[in-house]
Scaffold this active site. Structure first.
Site, PDB file in Angstrom:
ATOM      1  N   ASN A 196       1.432 -37.288  50.310  1.00  0.00           N
ATOM      2  CA  ASN A 196       2.620 -37.352  49.431  1.00  0.00           C
ATOM      3  C   ASN A 196       2.705 -38.711  48.738  1.00  0.00           C
ATOM      4  O   ASN A 196       3.025 -38.802  47.543  1.00  0.00           O
ATOM      5  CB  ASN A 196       3.907 -37.141  50.237  1.00  0.00           C
ATOM      6  CG  ASN A 196       4.039 -35.743  50.811  1.00  0.00           C
ATOM      7  OD1 ASN A 196       3.381 -34.821  50.346  1.00  0.00           O
ATOM      8  ND2 ASN A 196       4.882 -35.587  51.814  1.00  0.00           N
ATOM      9  N   THR A 198      14.970 -48.254  55.034  1.00  0.00           N
ATOM     10  CA  THR A 198      15.554 -47.290  54.096  1.00  0.00           C
ATOM     11  C   THR A 198      16.798 -46.688  54.751  1.00  0.00           C
ATOM     12  O   THR A 198      16.792 -46.336  55.928  1.00  0.00           O
ATOM     13  CB  THR A 198      14.534 -46.202  53.720  1.00  0.00           C
ATOM     14  OG1 THR A 198      14.034 -45.583  54.902  1.00  0.00           O
ATOM     15  CG2 THR A 198      13.368 -46.789  52.938  1.00  0.00           C
ATOM     16  N   GLY A 253      20.873 -46.668  50.185  1.00  0.00           N
ATOM     17  CA  GLY A 253      19.818 -47.476  49.565  1.00  0.00           C
ATOM     18  C   GLY A 253      18.848 -48.048  50.581  1.00  0.00           C
ATOM     19  O   GLY A 253      18.370 -47.338  51.464  1.00  0.00           O
ATOM     20  N   ASP A 296      16.903 -31.353  48.808  1.00  0.00           N
ATOM     21  CA  ASP A 296      15.886 -31.334  49.863  1.00  0.00           C
ATOM     22  C   ASP A 296      15.407 -32.775  50.051  1.00  0.00           C
ATOM     23  O   ASP A 296      14.862 -33.373  49.116  1.00  0.00           O
ATOM     24  CB  ASP A 296      14.740 -30.420  49.364  1.00  0.00           C
ATOM     25  CG  ASP A 296      13.594 -30.296  50.343  1.00  0.00           C
ATOM     26  OD1 ASP A 296      13.568 -31.045  51.323  1.00  0.00           O
ATOM     27  OD2 ASP A 296      12.720 -29.444  50.095  1.00  0.00           O
ATOM     28  N   ASP A 323       8.604 -40.825  51.339  1.00  0.00           N
ATOM     29  CA  ASP A 323       7.266 -40.998  50.752  1.00  0.00           C
ATOM     30  C   ASP A 323       7.376 -41.451  49.296  1.00  0.00           C
ATOM     31  O   ASP A 323       6.601 -42.307  48.845  1.00  0.00           O
ATOM     32  CB  ASP A 323       6.480 -39.687  50.846  1.00  0.00           C
ATOM     33  CG  ASP A 323       6.333 -39.236  52.288  1.00  0.00           C
ATOM     34  OD1 ASP A 323       6.281 -40.113  53.171  1.00  0.00           O
ATOM     35  OD2 ASP A 323       6.311 -38.021  52.534  1.00  0.00           O
TER      36      ASP A 323
HETATM   37  O1  RIB Z   1       7.496 -37.026  54.760  1.00  0.00           O
HETATM   38  C1  RIB Z   1       7.438 -35.646  54.564  1.00  0.00           C
HETATM   39  C2  RIB Z   1       6.224 -35.077  55.235  1.00  0.00           C
HETATM   40  O2  RIB Z   1       6.355 -35.212  56.632  1.00  0.00           O
HETATM   41  C3  RIB Z   1       6.019 -33.613  54.985  1.00  0.00           C
HETATM   42  O3  RIB Z   1       5.313 -33.356  53.806  1.00  0.00           O
HETATM   43  C4  RIB Z   1       5.329 -33.154  56.260  1.00  0.00           C
HETATM   44  O4  RIB Z   1       4.000 -32.785  56.061  1.00  0.00           O
HETATM   45  C5  RIB Z   1       5.486 -34.292  57.260  1.00  0.00           C
HETATM   46  O5  RIB Z   1       4.316 -34.987  57.518  1.00  0.00           O
END
Ligand code: RIB
Length: 316
Positions: free
Chosen positions: A54, A232, A237, A258, A264
């Site tokens: 991600n 975080t 913030g 969501d 990430d």
């Molecule tokens: O940070 C989100 C991720 O955490 C998801 O995509 C899942 O795969 C987990 O690793």
């Protein structure tokens, strides 16, 4: 080293991500289940996930030149990642195909309030070895920033940080999912970026819930003067702590759909901003903007914002 200026054109920030890939199997439902309960979901999606992957995708969408070092199986789940990395022009020269272990899988529930539960079967991610990282040493040496997380064996995470430090590359350790790490591993990170839960896991002896607890816990992670801990704080913030000071950078308002992948998006944007030479408060504002956009959409990799969207939010 930060991304260099070539004439009037800023060279793309070079980021190496050493991290996990999971295929995310996401069920959306009214509320999260309790132990022993069977509930019906109202939506389902299969998508590209894993914190490392991600972050690689988010950094690429933000304009960075990204190399992803990871390990996937020979199954159809790996194809989800391979297709997306190719679409996003991510360098996968050091991606390992594992003939014996399946790709990582994350089973995810997302409630209508945006909260989530995640269970990961790590599979091939756990087989990414220090020797696999060594294969990527030339890319790590060329990078402005290396970022890694805890979806791998801790030995591999520590080795990636060590190699990057030896090559003079800035290091970010995103200690997610939560785990305990020794001070000598933490010392290899220029930036440590836990959320509140991860901070608690790293500092079990500090009451992070008490007044001033977060700052005290973050400060206890610092092993040297050149280090920064960034915590975080979701809708509040992020705050940063160094030996010489601390401050908080507010979040952008967002309609939460969501929250999967928000951390990430934050970490990737933070890495890109540092690689571009932005100062810490500016880098955190950039990271907060990326996270704010991410939470307005379903999915993990699918929700990562493009550079133009982040720039627009920052200038609005
Ligand atoms: O940070 C989100 C991720 O955490 C998801 O995509 C899942 O795969 C987990 O690793």
């Amino acid at each position: 080293m930060v991304a260099e200026q070539a004439g009037d054109k800023l060279m793309a920030a070079k980021i190496v991500v050493v991290g996990d890939f999971n295929a995310d199997l996401v069920t959306y439902l009214k509320r999260l289940p309790r132990p022993g309960e069977t509930l019906n979901g109202h939506n389902f999606l299969t998508g590209s996930g894993g914190k490392g992957s991600n972050q690689a995708i988010a950094a690429a969408r933000l304009g960075a030149d990204v190399t992803f070092v990871g390990r996937v199986g020979q199954d159809s789940f790996a194809e989800i990642g391979l297709k997306l990395w190719q679409q996003e022009n991510i360098n996968t020269d050091y991606l390992v195909r594992d003939f014996e272990n399946p790709s990582g899988i994350a089973t995810i529930f997302v409630g209508d309030d945006g909260e989530n539960m995640i269970v990961v079967a790590q599979g091939a991610n756990l087989k990414l070895s220090p020797a696999d990282v060594d294969e990527a040493v030339s890319a790590i040496a060329r990078a402005d920033v290396l970022i890694t997380q805890l979806g791998l064996q801790f030995e591999t995470v520590a080795h990636a940080l060590k190699v990057a430090k030896e090559q003079g590359t800035v290091t970010i350790l995103n200690p997610a999912p939560a785990g305990a790490l020794s001070p000598d591993v933490l010392a290899l990170a220029d930036y440590i970026t836990p959320n509140e839960g991860e901070l608690r896991a790293l500092t079990p002896n500090v009451d992070a819930a008490a007044d001033a607890g977060i700052e005290e816990a973050a400060r206890s992670l610092l092993t040297h003067d050149a280090q920064t801990v960034v915590v975080t704080l979701g809708a509040n913030g992020a705050c940063w702590v160094q030996r010489g000071g601390s401050d908080q950078v507010p979040a952008f308002k967002a309609e939460v759909v969501d929250t999967v992948g928000a951390g990430d998006a934050f970490n990737a944007a933070f890495a890109v901003a540092l690689a571009e030479g932005k100062a810490l408060p500016e880098a955190l504002r950039f990271a907060n903007a990326a996270a704010a956009i991410c939470v307005t959409r379903p999915g993990a990799a699918a929700a990562m914002p493009a550079r133009a969207e982040v720039d627009e939010l920052l200038s609005s």
